[in-house]
Design a protein around this motif. Structure first.
Motif, PDB file in Angstrom:
ATOM      1  N   TRP A 431       0.708  -1.419  -0.150  1.00 61.26           N
ATOM      2  CA  TRP A 431       0.121  -0.052  -0.238  1.00 61.26           C
ATOM      3  C   TRP A 431       0.857   1.016  -0.022  1.00 61.26           C
ATOM      4  N   TRP A 432       0.662   2.264  -1.230  1.00 62.49           N
ATOM      5  CA  TRP A 432       1.139   3.614  -0.510  1.00 62.49           C
ATOM      6  C   TRP A 432       0.262   4.014   0.745  1.00 62.49           C
ATOM      7  N   GLN A 433       1.094   4.869   0.892  1.00 60.92           N
ATOM      8  CA  GLN A 433       0.765   5.647   2.180  1.00 60.92           C
ATOM      9  C   GLN A 433      -0.938   6.345   2.586  1.00 60.92           C
ATOM     10  N   HIS A 434      -0.274   6.701   0.941  1.00 60.87           N
ATOM     11  CA  HIS A 434      -1.597   7.979   0.493  1.00 60.87           C
ATOM     12  C   HIS A 434      -3.089   7.413  -0.085  1.00 60.87           C
ATOM     13  N   ASP A 435      -2.784   6.040   0.094  1.00 60.55           N
ATOM     14  CA  ASP A 435      -3.714   5.385  -1.013  1.00 60.55           C
ATOM     15  C   ASP A 435      -5.168   5.575  -0.467  1.00 60.55           C
ATOM     16  N   TYR A 436      -6.177   6.031  -0.586  1.00 61.12           N
ATOM     17  CA  TYR A 436      -7.158   6.486  -0.467  1.00 61.12           C
ATOM     18  C   TYR A 436      -8.332   6.317  -1.486  1.00 61.12           C
ATOM     19  N   PHE A 437      -9.386   6.242  -1.261  1.00 60.03           N
ATOM     20  CA  PHE A 437     -10.838   5.733  -2.162  1.00 60.03           C
ATOM     21  C   PHE A 437     -11.975   6.639  -1.595  1.00 60.03           C
ATOM     22  N   VAL A 438     -12.142   7.676  -1.845  1.00 58.42           N
ATOM     23  CA  VAL A 438     -13.308   8.747  -1.408  1.00 58.42           C
ATOM     24  C   VAL A 438     -14.533   8.252  -2.517  1.00 58.42           C
ATOM     25  N   HIS A 439     -15.639   7.898  -1.352  1.00 57.98           N
ATOM     26  CA  HIS A 439     -16.934   7.243  -2.043  1.00 57.98           C
ATOM     27  C   HIS A 439     -18.167   8.855  -2.601  1.00 57.98           C
ATOM     28  N   SER A 440     -19.135   8.477  -3.631  1.00 58.81           N
ATOM     29  CA  SER A 440     -19.652   9.226  -3.613  1.00 58.81           C
ATOM     30  C   SER A 440     -20.876   9.263  -2.547  1.00 58.81           C
ATOM     31  N   GLY A 441     -21.130   8.211  -1.958  1.00 63.67           N
ATOM     32  CA  GLY A 441     -22.319   8.538  -0.907  1.00 63.67           C
ATOM     33  C   GLY A 441     -23.698   7.320  -1.424  1.00 63.67           C
ATOM     34  N   VAL A 442     -22.804   7.028  -3.075  1.00 64.55           N
ATOM     35  CA  VAL A 442     -24.245   6.379  -3.227  1.00 64.55           C
ATOM     36  C   VAL A 442     -23.521   5.001  -3.939  1.00 64.55           C
ATOM     37  N   THR A 443     -24.875   4.255  -3.245  1.00 62.08           N
ATOM     38  CA  THR A 443     -24.403   2.498  -4.043  1.00 62.08           C
ATOM     39  C   THR A 443     -24.397   2.368  -4.670  1.00 62.08           C
ATOM     40  N   ASP A 444     -23.437   0.540  -5.504  1.00 67.46           N
ATOM     41  CA  ASP A 444     -23.331   0.104  -6.377  1.00 67.46           C
ATOM     42  C   ASP A 444     -23.571  -0.867  -6.150  1.00 67.46           C
ATOM     43  N   ASP A 445     -24.478  -1.892  -7.109  1.00 69.77           N
ATOM     44  CA  ASP A 445     -24.682  -3.361  -6.196  1.00 69.77           C
ATOM     45  C   ASP A 445     -23.612  -4.116  -7.601  1.00 69.77           C
ATOM     46  N   THR A 446     -23.649  -3.764  -8.204  1.00 67.17           N
ATOM     47  CA  THR A 446     -22.198  -4.383  -9.186  1.00 67.17           C
ATOM     48  C   THR A 446     -19.926  -4.846  -8.378  1.00 67.17           C
ATOM     49  N   ASP A 447     -20.424  -6.314  -8.093  1.00 73.00           N
ATOM     50  CA  ASP A 447     -19.325  -6.874  -7.687  1.00 73.00           C
ATOM     51  C   ASP A 447     -18.001  -6.334  -8.332  1.00 73.00           C
ATOM     52  N   GLY A 448     -17.369  -5.749  -6.855  1.00 71.23           N
ATOM     53  CA  GLY A 448     -15.868  -5.109  -7.438  1.00 71.23           C
ATOM     54  C   GLY A 448     -16.446  -3.402  -7.202  1.00 71.23           C
ATOM     55  N   GLN A 449     -17.460  -2.694  -8.147  1.00 73.66           N
ATOM     56  CA  GLN A 449     -17.031  -1.747  -8.032  1.00 73.66           C
ATOM     57  C   GLN A 449     -18.242  -1.021  -7.101  1.00 73.66           C
ATOM     58  N   GLU A 450     -17.425  -0.287  -6.696  1.00 75.10           N
ATOM     59  CA  GLU A 450     -18.168   0.981  -6.169  1.00 75.10           C
ATOM     60  C   GLU A 450     -17.691   2.676  -6.821  1.00 75.10           C
ATOM     61  N   GLN A 451     -19.179   3.507  -6.372  1.00 77.32           N
ATOM     62  CA  GLN A 451     -19.133   4.810  -6.701  1.00 77.32           C
ATOM     63  C   GLN A 451     -18.297   5.712  -6.209  1.00 77.32           C
ATOM     64  N   GLY A 452     -17.206   7.042  -6.590  1.00 79.16           N
ATOM     65  CA  GLY A 452     -16.233   7.510  -5.491  1.00 79.16           C
ATOM     66  C   GLY A 452     -14.595   7.288  -6.559  1.00 79.16           C
ATOM     67  N   PHE A 453     -13.769   7.597  -6.044  1.00 76.89           N
ATOM     68  CA  PHE A 453     -12.472   8.371  -6.947  1.00 76.89           C
ATOM     69  C   PHE A 453     -11.737   8.121  -5.901  1.00 76.89           C
ATOM     70  N   TRP A 454     -10.184   7.531  -6.221  1.00 78.91           N
ATOM     71  CA  TRP A 454      -9.127   7.507  -5.643  1.00 78.91           C
ATOM     72  C   TRP A 454      -8.269   8.949  -5.892  1.00 78.91           C
ATOM     73  N   LEU A 455      -8.271   9.151  -4.675  1.00 79.25           N
ATOM     74  CA  LEU A 455      -7.503  10.597  -4.348  1.00 79.25           C
ATOM     75  C   LEU A 455      -5.904  10.748  -5.235  1.00 79.25           C
ATOM     76  N   GLN A 456      -5.753  11.632  -5.611  1.00 78.85           N
ATOM     77  CA  GLN A 456      -4.099  11.300  -6.214  1.00 78.85           C
ATOM     78  C   GLN A 456      -3.171  11.529  -6.398  1.00 78.85           C
ATOM     79  N   GLY A 457      -2.145  11.247  -6.352  1.00 83.67           N
ATOM     80  CA  GLY A 457      -0.788  11.797  -6.240  1.00 83.67           C
ATOM     81  C   GLY A 457      -0.713  12.282  -5.314  1.00 83.67           C
ATOM     82  N   GLY A 458      -0.176  13.922  -5.450  1.00 80.25           N
ATOM     83  CA  GLY A 458       0.326  14.681  -4.379  1.00 80.25           C
ATOM     84  C   GLY A 458      -0.692  15.063  -3.111  1.00 80.25           C
ATOM     85  N   TRP A 459      -1.972  15.027  -2.775  1.00 80.36           N
ATOM     86  CA  TRP A 459      -3.620  15.176  -2.774  1.00 80.36           C
ATOM     87  C   TRP A 459      -3.154  15.607  -0.898  1.00 80.36           C
TER      88      TRP A 459
END
Length: 486
Positions: A431-459
């Motif tokens: 793991w990179w120390q600053h790996d973090y996925f920000v959820h949108s708050g919307v649920t997604d029933d697709t297996d292995g998929q979530e709504q949101g985004f990874w914080l990037q680089g020097g965030w």
């Protein structure tokens, strides 16, 4: 998995690339480092964590001479610097309470100090946004199979958007998440299940927590639920001395409550509940003697204050050079590439930068439990799967966490974990120390998929308006103090 022998060469290979890639990512993705980027002070970060700290209504299981079992506490309540015996010692909490009636005893050095362990993640994305995490610590749990377990892992999380300054200045809670065993249940802004106690200095989400016992096919094992009634309902019941109960999400009928845990830093909330700290001298009066089948009226409810501490207080105990063997098993290590050290309240490094190995499986002196701690929790990385509904039998399911680790899950902006971080070699490796996925708050029933985004680089860099509070200690540890003593 990376072997110990391979760690040093790997550090030497990736460190120069890391600097270049972070710089490149910062240039290529201006949305993370916008012109209006700005940072909160540490005092403001503390203020936000205090302002949104939840009020916890809890059902007790104090029958069979188990009074005190359902208190929140801190990792070192027994003051011995050893987490492996926490469960064993917590089974004596009724003896602690009983001994407190008569004065000094072998237990008077204990410091219960009900505690929520916190982190704050701050980032720019169209504006200033925060993720606030509160982990409710219990030294003992009992699962639905009747097994004793060491350390409970329930947490409350809030996504706060459009921060403009100090708390209460116009920001909003976009959604909240609670742990219900392996399930991560979400409620979004506007939901009737999101109810807050509003004071002049706080906005406290109302949460109900089950007792520690192993009730089958019903809320149990200290799971969390959203309270679906407004604070005014409880204020009215307190004023009248009426029945103590709370309606909760995804369940019929009101649930009993025997405790109210209130953040000690909001004087108005403390006064409204007439909440008191747990000290050795007051332990007898602060311990519930009701069980989960007993109804209580509000005069019998124990109103207890709790303090805030940091996830980063505990992370160094997981580190291979931080005395982990006292607390955690040498199994299933997790590797993290740290671009910056883990620092204490004075800014001093407690874990070095570079490729580091952490151990997280629970060391239980009674040999009954080996669950995983913070460095292995999906919510620590944001890689949990959101659910709209609670399930009495628990179970989160899904593969988003595994696919995130493998860097095969694509976020809503087309990024994987490694393409966002700039560390392609980390897939299935570290793991990179600053790996973090920000959820949108919307649920997604697709297996292995979530709504949101990874914080990037020097965030996380100050110049980009970021702060990764998972690795920083903000709150004074107050070593040796009783709760409420300064």
């Amino acid at each position: 998995m990376i072997s110990s022998a391979a760690m040093l060469p790997l550090r030497m290979r990736i460190a120069p690339l890391a600097v270049a890639l972070v710089t490149l990512v910062g240039l290529c993705f201006p949305a993370q480092a916008e012109a209006q980027a700005w940072s909160l002070t540490n005092a403001q970060r503390q203020a936000f964590l205090r302002y949104y700290a939840p009020v916890i209504f809890k059902r007790a299981n104090a029958n069979d001479n188990k009074h005190g079992y359902d208190w929140l506490t801190n990792f070192d309540f027994d003051q011995d610097g050893d987490f492996s015996n926490n469960k064993l010692h917590w089974k004596q909490i009724n003896q602690y309470v009983d001994a407190s009636r008569t004065g000094p005893s072998a237990f008077d050095r204990w410091r219960i100090r009900p505690t929520l362990y916190t982190s704050l993640i701050e980032y720019m994305d169209g504006g200033k946004n925060l993720t606030l995490v509160y982990h409710l610590y219990h030294a003992l749990d009992k699962n639905a199979a009747g097994n004793w377990q060491l350390h409970d892992w329930e947490r409350v999380e809030l996504q706060v958007r459009n921060v403009v300054g100090n708390p209460g200045s116009g920001e909003s809670v976009a959604f909240a998440v609670v742990t219900q065993h392996k399930r991560n249940v979400v409620r979004r802004q506007g939901s009737t299940d999101l109810n807050f106690m509003q004071t002049g200095t706080g906005s406290h989400l109302l949460i109900w927590q089950a007792e520690w016992s192993d009730k089958l096919l019903a809320p149990h094992g200290q799971e969390l639920r959203f309270v679906t009634e407004p604070y005014s309902f409880f204020a009215g019941r307190m004023a009248s001395g009426g029945k103590a109960e709370a309606d909760v999400n995804n369940d019929d009928g009101r649930k009993k409550l025997h405790y109210a845990f209130v953040p000690e830093d909001d004087a108005a909330a403390v006064a409204a509940f007439n909440a008191q700290p747990v000290r050795y001298s007051t332990a007898d009066a602060q311990a519930s003697r009701y069980d989960n089948g007993s109804s209580a009226n509000w005069p019998a409810v124990k109103r207890v204050t709790y303090e805030l501490q940091d996830l980063a207080d505990i992370l160094p105990t997981h580190w291979e050079q931080g005395g982990y063997a006292t607390h955690w098993l040498p199994d299933a290590p997790r590797f993290f590439f740290l671009e910056s050290p883990v620092v204490n309240e004075a800014g001093q490094a407690e874990v070095s930068a570079g490729m580091q190995r952490f151990f997280s499986k629970t060391r239980d002196i009674e040999g009954q439990d080996d669950r995983e701690g913070y460095p292995s929790k999906a919510w620590f990385f944001g890689t949990f799967e959101l659910n709209d509904k609670a399930s009495d039998t628990g179970g989160g399911g899904g593969s988003f966490g595994d696919k995130s680790w493998a860097s095969t899950a694509v976020d809503s902006r087309g990024q994987t974990r490694t393409s966002a971080s700039g560390y392609p070699a980390s897939a299935n490796s570290y793991w990179w120390q600053h790996d973090y996925f920000v959820h949108s708050g919307v649920t997604d029933d697709t297996d292995g998929q979530e709504q949101g985004f990874w914080l990037q680089g020097g965030w996380y860099l100050p110049q980009n308006g970021g702060f990764d509070g998972r690795w920083v200690q903000l709150f004074d540890d107050r070593p040796g103090k009783e709760s409420g003593e300064y």
